[in-house]
Design a protein around this motif. Sequence first.
Motif, PDB file in Angstrom:
ATOM      1  N   ALA A 239       0.788  -1.178  -0.205  1.00 18.52           N
ATOM      2  CA  ALA A 239      -0.123   0.018  -0.024  1.00 18.52           C
ATOM      3  C   ALA A 239       0.967   1.231   0.088  1.00 18.52           C
ATOM      4  O   ALA A 239       1.818   1.330   0.749  1.00 18.52           O
ATOM      5  CB  ALA A 239      -0.843   0.196   1.253  1.00 18.52           C
ATOM      6  N   THR A 240       0.605   2.179  -0.801  1.00 22.84           N
ATOM      7  CA  THR A 240       1.268   3.495  -0.746  1.00 22.84           C
ATOM      8  C   THR A 240       0.267   4.638  -1.264  1.00 22.84           C
ATOM      9  O   THR A 240      -0.714   4.285  -2.307  1.00 22.84           O
ATOM     10  CB  THR A 240       2.472   3.262  -1.531  1.00 22.84           C
ATOM     11  N   GLY A 241       0.738   5.860  -1.237  1.00 22.48           N
ATOM     12  CA  GLY A 241       0.035   6.703  -1.999  1.00 22.48           C
ATOM     13  C   GLY A 241       0.030   8.443  -1.003  1.00 22.48           C
ATOM     14  O   GLY A 241      -0.382   9.271  -1.523  1.00 22.48           O
ATOM     15  N   GLU A 242       0.183   8.105   0.284  1.00 16.14           N
ATOM     16  CA  GLU A 242       0.081   9.462   1.222  1.00 16.14           C
ATOM     17  C   GLU A 242       1.036  10.432   0.641  1.00 16.14           C
ATOM     18  O   GLU A 242       0.693  11.634   0.926  1.00 16.14           O
ATOM     19  CB  GLU A 242       0.021   9.118   2.586  1.00 16.14           C
ATOM     20  N   SER A 243       1.987  10.285  -0.051  1.00 15.34           N
ATOM     21  CA  SER A 243       3.030  11.269  -0.563  1.00 15.34           C
ATOM     22  C   SER A 243       3.016  11.701  -1.905  1.00 15.34           C
ATOM     23  O   SER A 243       3.795  12.430  -2.335  1.00 15.34           O
ATOM     24  CB  SER A 243       4.566  10.626  -0.259  1.00 15.34           C
ATOM     25  N   LEU A 244       2.003  11.098  -2.411  1.00 14.13           N
ATOM     26  CA  LEU A 244       1.661  11.621  -3.954  1.00 14.13           C
ATOM     27  C   LEU A 244       0.381  12.574  -4.110  1.00 14.13           C
ATOM     28  O   LEU A 244      -0.385  12.350  -2.990  1.00 14.13           O
ATOM     29  CB  LEU A 244       1.168  10.378  -4.706  1.00 14.13           C
ATOM     30  N   TYR A 245       0.511  13.578  -4.477  1.00 17.45           N
ATOM     31  CA  TYR A 245      -0.581  14.450  -4.659  1.00 17.45           C
ATOM     32  C   TYR A 245      -1.072  15.141  -6.013  1.00 17.45           C
ATOM     33  O   TYR A 245      -1.890  16.070  -6.098  1.00 17.45           O
ATOM     34  CB  TYR A 245      -0.205  15.747  -3.703  1.00 17.45           C
ATOM     35  N   THR A 246      -0.985  14.356  -6.994  1.00 14.60           N
ATOM     36  CA  THR A 246      -1.740  14.561  -8.378  1.00 14.60           C
ATOM     37  C   THR A 246      -2.163  13.096  -8.923  1.00 14.60           C
ATOM     38  O   THR A 246      -1.689  12.127  -8.651  1.00 14.60           O
ATOM     39  CB  THR A 246      -0.864  15.135  -9.190  1.00 14.60           C
ATOM     40  N   PRO A 247      -3.444  13.311  -9.639  1.00 17.48           N
ATOM     41  CA  PRO A 247      -3.826  12.224 -10.498  1.00 17.48           C
ATOM     42  C   PRO A 247      -2.796  11.739 -11.504  1.00 17.48           C
ATOM     43  O   PRO A 247      -2.460  10.271 -11.674  1.00 17.48           O
ATOM     44  CB  PRO A 247      -4.807  12.501 -11.286  1.00 17.48           C
ATOM     45  N   HIS A 248      -1.799  12.460 -11.937  1.00 14.24           N
ATOM     46  CA  HIS A 248      -0.685  12.127 -12.688  1.00 14.24           C
ATOM     47  C   HIS A 248       0.258  11.393 -12.329  1.00 14.24           C
ATOM     48  O   HIS A 248       0.771   9.897 -12.608  1.00 14.24           O
ATOM     49  CB  HIS A 248      -0.098  13.166 -13.325  1.00 14.24           C
ATOM     50  N   GLU A 249       0.837  11.369 -10.807  1.00 17.98           N
ATOM     51  CA  GLU A 249       1.410  10.854  -9.869  1.00 17.98           C
ATOM     52  C   GLU A 249       1.000   9.118  -9.706  1.00 17.98           C
ATOM     53  O   GLU A 249       1.506   8.338  -9.740  1.00 17.98           O
ATOM     54  CB  GLU A 249       1.910  11.229  -8.470  1.00 17.98           C
ATOM     55  N   PHE A 250      -0.279   9.076  -9.458  1.00 19.34           N
ATOM     56  CA  PHE A 250      -1.110   8.044  -9.189  1.00 19.34           C
ATOM     57  C   PHE A 250      -0.958   7.140 -10.505  1.00 19.34           C
ATOM     58  O   PHE A 250      -0.945   5.824 -10.397  1.00 19.34           O
ATOM     59  CB  PHE A 250      -2.387   8.059  -8.477  1.00 19.34           C
ATOM     60  N   LEU A 251      -1.323   7.908 -11.412  1.00 17.31           N
ATOM     61  CA  LEU A 251      -1.431   7.053 -12.936  1.00 17.31           C
ATOM     62  C   LEU A 251      -0.128   6.487 -13.328  1.00 17.31           C
ATOM     63  O   LEU A 251      -0.092   5.214 -13.485  1.00 17.31           O
ATOM     64  CB  LEU A 251      -1.868   8.021 -13.887  1.00 17.31           C
ATOM     65  N   ALA A 252       1.014   7.002 -12.875  1.00 16.16           N
ATOM     66  CA  ALA A 252       2.358   6.557 -13.093  1.00 16.16           C
ATOM     67  C   ALA A 252       2.619   5.400 -12.018  1.00 16.16           C
ATOM     68  O   ALA A 252       2.999   4.143 -12.617  1.00 16.16           O
ATOM     69  CB  ALA A 252       3.407   7.517 -12.889  1.00 16.16           C
ATOM     70  N   LEU A 253       2.190   5.407 -11.083  1.00 14.70           N
ATOM     71  CA  LEU A 253       2.245   4.277 -10.200  1.00 14.70           C
ATOM     72  C   LEU A 253       1.571   2.947 -10.307  1.00 14.70           C
ATOM     73  O   LEU A 253       1.984   1.824 -10.531  1.00 14.70           O
ATOM     74  CB  LEU A 253       1.948   4.918  -8.667  1.00 14.70           C
ATOM     75  N   GLY A 258       2.653  -0.668  -9.374  1.00  7.43           N
ATOM     76  CA  GLY A 258       3.558  -0.431  -8.323  1.00  7.43           C
ATOM     77  C   GLY A 258       2.962  -0.760  -6.910  1.00  7.43           C
ATOM     78  O   GLY A 258       3.448  -0.296  -5.835  1.00  7.43           O
ATOM     79  N   THR A 259       1.665  -1.242  -6.975  1.00  9.89           N
ATOM     80  CA  THR A 259       1.054  -0.983  -5.748  1.00  9.89           C
ATOM     81  C   THR A 259      -0.308  -2.064  -5.951  1.00  9.89           C
ATOM     82  O   THR A 259      -1.017  -2.241  -6.793  1.00  9.89           O
ATOM     83  CB  THR A 259       0.647   0.435  -5.044  1.00  9.89           C
ATOM     84  N   ASP A 260      -0.820  -2.595  -4.551  1.00 11.96           N
ATOM     85  CA  ASP A 260      -2.008  -3.329  -4.500  1.00 11.96           C
ATOM     86  C   ASP A 260      -3.202  -2.325  -4.136  1.00 11.96           C
ATOM     87  O   ASP A 260      -4.413  -2.685  -4.470  1.00 11.96           O
ATOM     88  CB  ASP A 260      -1.794  -4.507  -3.476  1.00 11.96           C
ATOM     89  N   ILE A 261      -2.763  -1.289  -3.123  1.00  6.25           N
ATOM     90  CA  ILE A 261      -3.694  -0.618  -2.699  1.00  6.25           C
ATOM     91  C   ILE A 261      -3.255   0.862  -2.340  1.00  6.25           C
ATOM     92  O   ILE A 261      -2.240   1.358  -2.455  1.00  6.25           O
ATOM     93  CB  ILE A 261      -4.018  -0.862  -0.901  1.00  6.25           C
ATOM     94  N   VAL A 262      -4.058   1.951  -2.950  1.00 10.88           N
ATOM     95  CA  VAL A 262      -3.541   3.443  -3.112  1.00 10.88           C
ATOM     96  C   VAL A 262      -4.182   4.049  -2.023  1.00 10.88           C
ATOM     97  O   VAL A 262      -5.074   3.771  -1.318  1.00 10.88           O
ATOM     98  CB  VAL A 262      -4.019   3.958  -4.438  1.00 10.88           C
ATOM     99  N   GLN A 263      -3.170   4.960  -1.477  1.00  8.75           N
ATOM    100  CA  GLN A 263      -3.583   5.781  -0.132  1.00  8.75           C
ATOM    101  C   GLN A 263      -3.658   7.123  -0.584  1.00  8.75           C
ATOM    102  O   GLN A 263      -2.825   7.839   0.254  1.00  8.75           O
ATOM    103  CB  GLN A 263      -2.728   5.140   0.926  1.00  8.75           C
ATOM    104  N   PRO A 264      -4.332   7.623  -1.253  1.00  3.58           N
ATOM    105  CA  PRO A 264      -4.393   9.182  -1.333  1.00  3.58           C
ATOM    106  C   PRO A 264      -5.004   9.860  -0.173  1.00  3.58           C
ATOM    107  O   PRO A 264      -5.775   9.200   0.519  1.00  3.58           O
ATOM    108  CB  PRO A 264      -5.255   9.327  -2.607  1.00  3.58           C
ATOM    109  N   VAL A 287      -7.460  -1.694  -8.423  1.00  3.58           N
ATOM    110  CA  VAL A 287      -6.778  -1.520  -7.242  1.00  3.58           C
ATOM    111  C   VAL A 287      -7.736  -0.944  -6.323  1.00  3.58           C
ATOM    112  O   VAL A 287      -8.720   0.113  -6.661  1.00  3.58           O
ATOM    113  CB  VAL A 287      -5.514  -0.429  -7.499  1.00  3.58           C
ATOM    114  N   THR A 288      -7.877  -1.129  -5.089  1.00  2.00           N
ATOM    115  CA  THR A 288      -8.397  -0.579  -3.798  1.00  2.00           C
ATOM    116  C   THR A 288      -7.919   0.674  -3.413  1.00  2.00           C
ATOM    117  O   THR A 288      -6.697   0.822  -3.414  1.00  2.00           O
ATOM    118  CB  THR A 288      -8.425  -1.642  -2.810  1.00  2.00           C
ATOM    119  N   VAL A 289      -8.937   1.498  -2.940  1.00  2.00           N
ATOM    120  CA  VAL A 289      -8.562   2.835  -2.438  1.00  2.00           C
ATOM    121  C   VAL A 289      -8.756   2.679  -0.951  1.00  2.00           C
ATOM    122  O   VAL A 289      -9.821   2.476  -0.516  1.00  2.00           O
ATOM    123  CB  VAL A 289      -9.344   3.942  -2.829  1.00  2.00           C
ATOM    124  N   ALA A 290      -7.723   3.022   0.018  1.00  2.00           N
ATOM    125  CA  ALA A 290      -7.757   2.893   1.231  1.00  2.00           C
ATOM    126  C   ALA A 290      -7.196   4.258   1.901  1.00  2.00           C
ATOM    127  O   ALA A 290      -5.972   4.285   2.108  1.00  2.00           O
ATOM    128  CB  ALA A 290      -7.134   1.906   1.910  1.00  2.00           C
TER     129      ALA A 290
END
Length: 378
Positions: A239-253, A258-264, A287-290
């Motif tokens: 799980a990861t994502g708290e240090s990302l802050y744009t949809p583009h960064e999440f799209l790259a991941l 690069g992850t099973d769970i995103v954590q925006p 991918v699940t959002v937590a």
Amino acid sequence: MKIDTLHTYRQRVGDRPRVLVKITTDTGLAGWSEVYNHGPDLAYPPLLDHLFAQIRGMDPLRPAAVNQFLLQSSRFPPGALGTAAVAAIDHALWDINGKALGVPVYQLLGGAVRDRVRVYAGLYSAPDLPRLRETTGALHERFGFTAFKLSPYRRDLHSTRYGLVVRALGDYFGRIREELPEEWEFAFDAHACLWEPRQAVELGAALAPHQPLFLEEPIRPEHIPSWARIRSELQVPLATGESLYTPHEFLALLTAGGTDIVQPDICVVGGLTQMVKIATLAEAHYVTVAPHNPMGPLATAANVHFAAATTNFGILEFKPDDTSWCPDPYLPVDGHLELRPERPGWGIEIDEEALATDDWVSWTRRVPVRADGSTAWM
């Protein structure tokens, strides 16, 4: 109706400082939000004033248009503080929308796809078993929690041979599985303290025999190929994502696998308007959002409405801190936050008399120092 005023308040949530935002329309309708405390938190009031000067007089019932305008008003990507300030404005406007139309915010997102929102308790430490049993037992008794998040570090990461850190984690989690209810779930947040991808894989291997809920953010977010490598070698959910802050960064991941769970974090990524886009990207990648949410009642409220309307939502982080300024926060019942269909907007009240007292608290992150005098990630 037009956007008329913005006020900020210096407050706290638990032991952390927090800037609160109130936006009022020319009809007197008000919306509320809280700002993520990236630090320096005192930079937020002037930043918010700067952004607000550009949107005063706009239609508050068009949060998506205001959100896009604010992002486009920055010639260069606004960075974490910028998107957090945009998120605060975005959330206050969504609150106004719900109140103006007399409906909960989730109704504006297409309606609820679930009746309640599951939460886990963020403990952020690795207490000895007697203390852990006492703490989790009390949280289960009071709120019905059956999921918890711990630290994976039972020994000092920066002054101990790494193999011993890994061994201590495996032993610890094994004892947890032996002594606490087998139906309970435990996640582990490595807090991006590791530098080498192989260390993350070793940490995951220590957890794997006991089936953790997930391993969170073992390394820094910048190098996407490292996340793809870690996920390909891990035998536990990543799980990861708290240090990302744009949809583009999440799209790259997501594109890199690069992850099973995103954590925006809804208070980091530019608000609910951008959070919905990230969830859609995640859903397209199975991918699940937590959501990341070590925050207060206003941030939790925004997350509740997001989760209520999001099909690929999984579980929400919840930190049970008391505040003086919110008399009716969302609190877990049976490990879930119940929706409030009878309440418009976010569905909570703010005690403005409590805000008259500046309840600010100073808080600074401490950078670890190794034995040789060099600094490490925290």
